[in-house]
Design a protein around this motif. Structure first.
Motif, PDB file in Angstrom:
ATOM      1  N   LEU A 126       0.831  -1.203   0.000  1.00 47.74           N
ATOM      2  CA  LEU A 126       0.000   0.000   0.000  1.00 47.74           C
ATOM      3  C   LEU A 126       0.869   1.258   0.000  1.00 47.74           C
ATOM      4  O   LEU A 126       0.568   2.237  -0.692  1.00 47.74           O
ATOM      5  CB  LEU A 126      -0.930  -0.021   1.218  1.00 47.74           C
ATOM      6  N   VAL A 127       1.950   1.248   0.751  1.00 47.47           N
ATOM      7  CA  VAL A 127       2.865   2.398   0.754  1.00 47.47           C
ATOM      8  C   VAL A 127       3.497   2.554  -0.637  1.00 47.47           C
ATOM      9  O   VAL A 127       3.605   3.663  -1.171  1.00 47.47           O
ATOM     10  CB  VAL A 127       3.960   2.208   1.829  1.00 47.47           C
ATOM     11  N   ASN A 128       3.873   1.448  -1.203  1.00 45.73           N
ATOM     12  CA  ASN A 128       4.441   1.450  -2.547  1.00 45.73           C
ATOM     13  C   ASN A 128       3.448   1.999  -3.567  1.00 45.73           C
ATOM     14  O   ASN A 128       3.795   2.822  -4.426  1.00 45.73           O
ATOM     15  CB  ASN A 128       4.829   0.002  -2.895  1.00 45.73           C
ATOM     16  N   GLU A 129       2.204   1.556  -3.439  1.00 43.00           N
ATOM     17  CA  GLU A 129       1.136   2.038  -4.321  1.00 43.00           C
ATOM     18  C   GLU A 129       1.024   3.560  -4.232  1.00 43.00           C
ATOM     19  O   GLU A 129       0.945   4.249  -5.260  1.00 43.00           O
ATOM     20  CB  GLU A 129      -0.179   1.382  -3.903  1.00 43.00           C
ATOM     21  N   ALA A 130       1.042   4.067  -3.014  1.00 40.64           N
ATOM     22  CA  ALA A 130       0.928   5.521  -2.819  1.00 40.64           C
ATOM     23  C   ALA A 130       2.071   6.244  -3.527  1.00 40.64           C
ATOM     24  O   ALA A 130       1.865   7.220  -4.257  1.00 40.64           O
ATOM     25  CB  ALA A 130       0.929   5.845  -1.318  1.00 40.64           C
ATOM     26  N   ASN A 131       3.269   5.748  -3.333  1.00 42.85           N
ATOM     27  CA  ASN A 131       4.434   6.397  -3.946  1.00 42.85           C
ATOM     28  C   ASN A 131       4.429   6.291  -5.468  1.00 42.85           C
ATOM     29  O   ASN A 131       4.785   7.241  -6.158  1.00 42.85           O
ATOM     30  CB  ASN A 131       5.720   5.803  -3.368  1.00 42.85           C
ATOM     31  N   GLU A 132       4.022   5.132  -5.979  1.00 43.17           N
ATOM     32  CA  GLU A 132       4.009   4.994  -7.444  1.00 43.17           C
ATOM     33  C   GLU A 132       2.928   5.862  -8.074  1.00 43.17           C
ATOM     34  O   GLU A 132       3.129   6.457  -9.138  1.00 43.17           O
ATOM     35  CB  GLU A 132       3.824   3.523  -7.832  1.00 43.17           C
ATOM     36  N   PHE A 133       1.767   5.913  -7.416  1.00 41.92           N
ATOM     37  CA  PHE A 133       0.690   6.760  -7.935  1.00 41.92           C
ATOM     38  C   PHE A 133       1.149   8.217  -7.994  1.00 41.92           C
ATOM     39  O   PHE A 133       0.963   8.902  -9.001  1.00 41.92           O
ATOM     40  CB  PHE A 133      -0.562   6.607  -7.054  1.00 41.92           C
ATOM     41  N   VAL A 134       1.760   8.656  -6.928  1.00 37.16           N
ATOM     42  CA  VAL A 134       2.223  10.054  -6.875  1.00 37.16           C
ATOM     43  C   VAL A 134       3.276  10.323  -7.951  1.00 37.16           C
ATOM     44  O   VAL A 134       3.235  11.356  -8.633  1.00 37.16           O
ATOM     45  CB  VAL A 134       2.761  10.375  -5.458  1.00 37.16           C
ATOM     46  N   ALA A 135       4.173   9.374  -8.125  1.00 38.77           N
ATOM     47  CA  ALA A 135       5.207   9.553  -9.152  1.00 38.77           C
ATOM     48  C   ALA A 135       4.583   9.649 -10.544  1.00 38.77           C
ATOM     49  O   ALA A 135       4.991  10.478 -11.370  1.00 38.77           O
ATOM     50  CB  ALA A 135       6.213   8.397  -9.091  1.00 38.77           C
ATOM     51  N   CYS A 136       3.572   8.824 -10.821  1.00 38.70           N
ATOM     52  CA  CYS A 136       2.913   8.885 -12.133  1.00 38.70           C
ATOM     53  C   CYS A 136       2.240  10.239 -12.339  1.00 38.70           C
ATOM     54  O   CYS A 136       2.272  10.803 -13.436  1.00 38.70           O
ATOM     55  CB  CYS A 136       1.878   7.764 -12.261  1.00 38.70           C
TER      56      CYS A 136
END
Lengths: 359, 359, 359, 359
Positions: free
Chosen positions: A299-309
């Motif tokens: 979930l933390v990874n998801e948050a970071n990847e979404f923000v990066a996109c």
């Protein structure tokens, strides 16, 4: 480079509070500036735990007031997901919506359709449905290995989402609005199946069975606490699923991807950490007790990847339309489980309605 | 081809009864024809469990009467091993002697010396000390892989023999005659070390420490219930050992062979069988409770291989002299543990006696 | 006590030779006195490997000449099983017949019916179909734990029989006579399902799908190399199965028994032995390459238990009728896989034939 | 509550850059405001990766200019640790210093002594040496279980730090300044031993051996690439260690804590993640390739806990004096390995110097 994405969150319940913490503290490129919830105790929680975040009791109010907002995370009750997502899209905001978009496949489809239109107006707009398991390091490794050809052609996919038994009876009360066990739990496995077997896989048939072993009250909601189902795809691929709400040991979400040249498994032996306990009854490993124990890092990874996109205008790692496909399949499994009938589809993926002469 | 080796067994105690069963029922090319024991209850056991086997109350009597005897298995009390082995050898019989030949290295050496003479008279005579772990399928596989070069040059050897805690206090009473924990338990690990690192390895130094954690009474016998020691060999090889008598979960005998190009482990995660138990406290594996649980198949294998070597006049898989080397090392570890002093050896393996000027 | 059961074996092919070795050398209470095979090379094998066993080129001849025979082991080609079993029964002999009695459920039933009559004439006669997995120590442990109530009420049963890919194409040639993958492979899993869920479980529905991923030639025989199916039982129990003939690593036969209070697994992580190999690509475990690697001990155990039941007139551990039930279910799975239709049964277990108005 | 601790970092090499990233992005309550390094390429790295952080080419300059600084993280070369730590302390700053304080135990002691004085002036000042393994979730779980009495009295402690073989020869060049393999690698295991067995444990004896199996050049630096040693403590406790720089598979840092009533292990089977790879050679798990693969989360956790202690004026989880104890033990092991002599200590922990009459 150090610009931060300004984010608002809708819903601060169990999952919402987790997302809020992740975006607030563990997503360096994000800045959580606002949060909304109709529940007073959730807003109190925010006052204590998110002191720098402005709070609202309504989503509309948040959208109206927070003019600097660039993205919203929707973690409200499922029934509100679609409407909030659509409203945010219409304002040009990026959206990360908890799964499912809706337990209704048609409503889910309207979210996808809205995005298709919205992106013409806002070409950099990102809208993603949070299938968190795709952001788990082990699943990502298995996916990369599958793509590399390590196991040949992926052919059989087995996956299960199994929750620890909750004696509180929560699931029975939740059954009325959950869409059923395949929609609530297996939708993750179905999404993974489409990822590994190909998002363009076309369904050939679906069949499922279930039992209510420890929660007979579920039957009244057309639901079960244990269910097994398979999805046959045109082109020689099969996915099969097990889901249950009565595991004794804890959360057991495991997956096998069987290819023509090898096999990959993810989490065939659940474990909480790297400790083993040797005692008079043998050697024991503790395991995750719930979904969050197992998938917090994802979930933390998801948050970071979404923000990066969003910040870097990169393509999202998963397509929004997949969320509809997964829900459609989940519904068909649920229907088959309740009706006791297999459901067939033609090569275009269109359901074949049995006639008087049999199907 | 179907000729069977006629065997007599000395001793029908815990290990003796096991050997008797193995040679009687699980060694197709053997025929157990006689057994002896000074203990009436052991002879009674034989009357019931080995009805076709003639029994004697003395070893000498058995040897005298059983003129057809071709081999003896010596599983009597350790103090009798050497004498019985020598007597049997002198009659030209094959001998399989339980470990150790003696807890005294010099007496052990006389057995080896007797064999060296005896074999001149009986060139096909086989005399073996039963280091059963060498006949375990996993150790044999690890050995074959090591020989094949899979891990490069074996350099570091770690091995442990750890017994489940026995609250009966058996070990304390046994301590007086066991030779100590290194002689009784680690001798297996030492034998394995010599096997994997080379039977011709020359000792450079030995150092050991121990504690009596749960059986303080052991101190009176110059023994301990937990011990750690290392053996340094000339030529850049090290073996280190742990042995204990207080394991909570069961028998934990594990080994690592670390080479310059890889590593092999044997039994790093003990297990009774292939079952896992999922319950509210986690996932549990049961493990062997004693040496026999773990090494029963190895003992059966040993019986069959020994018989095959006798019948087919093949070289034995392990040299008798190794049994003396292992006991010598075990004694030095025990001595070092009790004296608190490291023991050094020169390049010929001769012990260096410290002088007034230091060593 | 030391009387030995006089045994003849029919068939000395791959499985027959194994059984012959087990009864000849590893079953102390048995004496293998005769063997028959129509294949000259198999008789030659016997001449070399079973020098004390009389051989015949026909089953009838063996039965006629070997008047001391007490039991026969039938390991001939499947098509001969039923006839040989019936002939032996009619002579009053005990019978251990390799699975299946026949790939045809009706023929299997005639064997059961014959036994029902025969036992009236020979009340101590034992006739057993060799579901070897029931004699595996791990399955026996899991069964005992299930019976003890450790996992509550067994509810969901998952099991798979997965063979290593055999590039020789053997399976394609064998497909014509194997009865199909569910009959040939899953029949073991089905038998286990009935054992764990209750032999009296009544089928409610069956559904299956399959693909030919690496052996497209199987389609011509109405067979597949990968198949998934489930069996729903009345009373809230489900068994689901996977079977495949293309595993890269080796034999992967694993089972899960999920109860209302816990779960047991058997062989979720296949392993050849207790060795782990550490090398530059990671840590590797070798696994059994075929059924015999995995179940050799179970087969030896089966031989010994069968002989004990015959000699001591004890009840057999499994009922002959179960062999018919398992084959019937296997056939229904195979049919469902080929027809693409779910098959329903009423509460008496009678198949419901769909009518013009749907089923 | 949302106040952030202002931090400067010294050193941006391999570990320094990691710490910088952790404090910059993954420690929500910290604000990395400054960094220094004498290496131009490290400052360039900072310019790209830490755009909001001011950089300096000297530690003194950073301290002088950054008047808002509250804490420093020292990740410079080991030889600079002590001096920088002392300077920062004298300014009243909190200090997190990478291990070791110094490879010299006396210099390490001066850091501890300085802190003892400094804290009188700055009562809230926190100074910690970063034994990162203490912040690993698995070690923390094992520690909590040990404290809870689950394994009785901890008695035997086994731990190893084993690095993947690095064919570049880095270690040989590093040997001159590393303090040796026990100081560089085992110091972690020693610190853990003191944690689990008691920080107040008093050394009774130390003995060690080592070999240079793949890097003979190490001998010239009085170092080895494989080493085994034990530390005996007064009161019946033993710690034993293995350390190596030639593991084929990757980083293998594992620990066993054996108590009178049970045992705990940490990382007995290293793994990179939850994926297993099934291929023709067996089942394979990939493992961490280096320390950071294994302990990244622990380092992030350490950063967050340190910051929380500073901001909330809570006691640090580990005492600074432990860092000196660990280095002293490491030095004694290294000395024993090189000299080939066992080292004894009296009950006060004072080294016993052997006299002409032996010790």
């Amino acid at each position: 480079m150090s610009r931060k994405l300004k984010i608002g969150i809708a819903g601060l319940g169990r999952m919402g509070a987790r997302h809020a913490n992740h975006f607030n503290a563990l997503t360096p490129r994000a800045e959580l500036i606002a949060a909304c919830s109709p529940a007073p105790h959730e807003l109190e929680w925010a006052a204590t735990n998110l002191p720098d975040v402005r709070t609202y009791s309504s989503f509309d109010e948040m959208l109206e007031n927070e003019t600097a907002l660039e993205a919203v995370v929707i973690a409200s009750i499922t029934a509100a997901h679609a409407e909030q997502a659509i409203k945010a899209m219409q304002k040009g905001l990026h959206v990360l919506c908890e799964k499912p978009l809706s337990i209704d496949a048609e409503i889910s489809q309207t979210v996808v359709d809205t995005y298709a239109k919205s992106i013409k107006q806002y070409p950099s707009q990102k809208v993603m449905c949070g299938f968190s398991r795709r952001f788990d390091a082990s699943y990502q490794d298995a996916y990369a290995k599958t793509r590399s050809g390590l196991i040949g052609r992926p052919t059989i996919f087995r996956s299960q989402t199994c929750d620890k038994r909750d004696p509180s009876g929560f699931f029975i009360n939740f059954a009325a609005s959950s869409g059923g066990i395949f929609v609530d739990c297996s939708v993750h496995d179905i999404d993974l199946a489409l990822w590994f077997l190909g998002e363009d896989s076309v369904i050939k048939s679906i069949s499922a069975v279930g039992v209510s072993a420890v929660s007979p009250g579920l039957d009244a909601h057309n639901d079960r606490d244990n269910a097994v189902g398979f999805v046959e795809f045109w082109g020689g691929k099969i996915a099969y699923f097990y889901t249950c709400r009565m595991m004794a040991a804890g959360q057991e979400d495991s997956t096998e991807i069987i290819g023509t040249e090898g096999k990959l498994t993810v989490n065939m032996q659940p474990q909480m950490n790297l400790v083993s306990i040797y005692e008079s009854t043998g050697i024991r490993k503790e395991i995750p007790q719930n979904y969050y124990d197992r998938f917090r890092e994802a979930l933390v990874n998801e948050a970071n990847e979404f923000v990066a996109c969003c910040l870097d205008d990169k393509p999202l790692p998963l397509k929004l339309s997949g969320a509809v496909s997964a829900v459609r399949i989940a519904h068909a499994l649920q229907e088959s489980m309740i009706s006791g009938k297999k459901i067939d589809f033609d090569e275009a993926g269109t359901r074949i309605v049995p006639t008087l002469n049999g199907h």
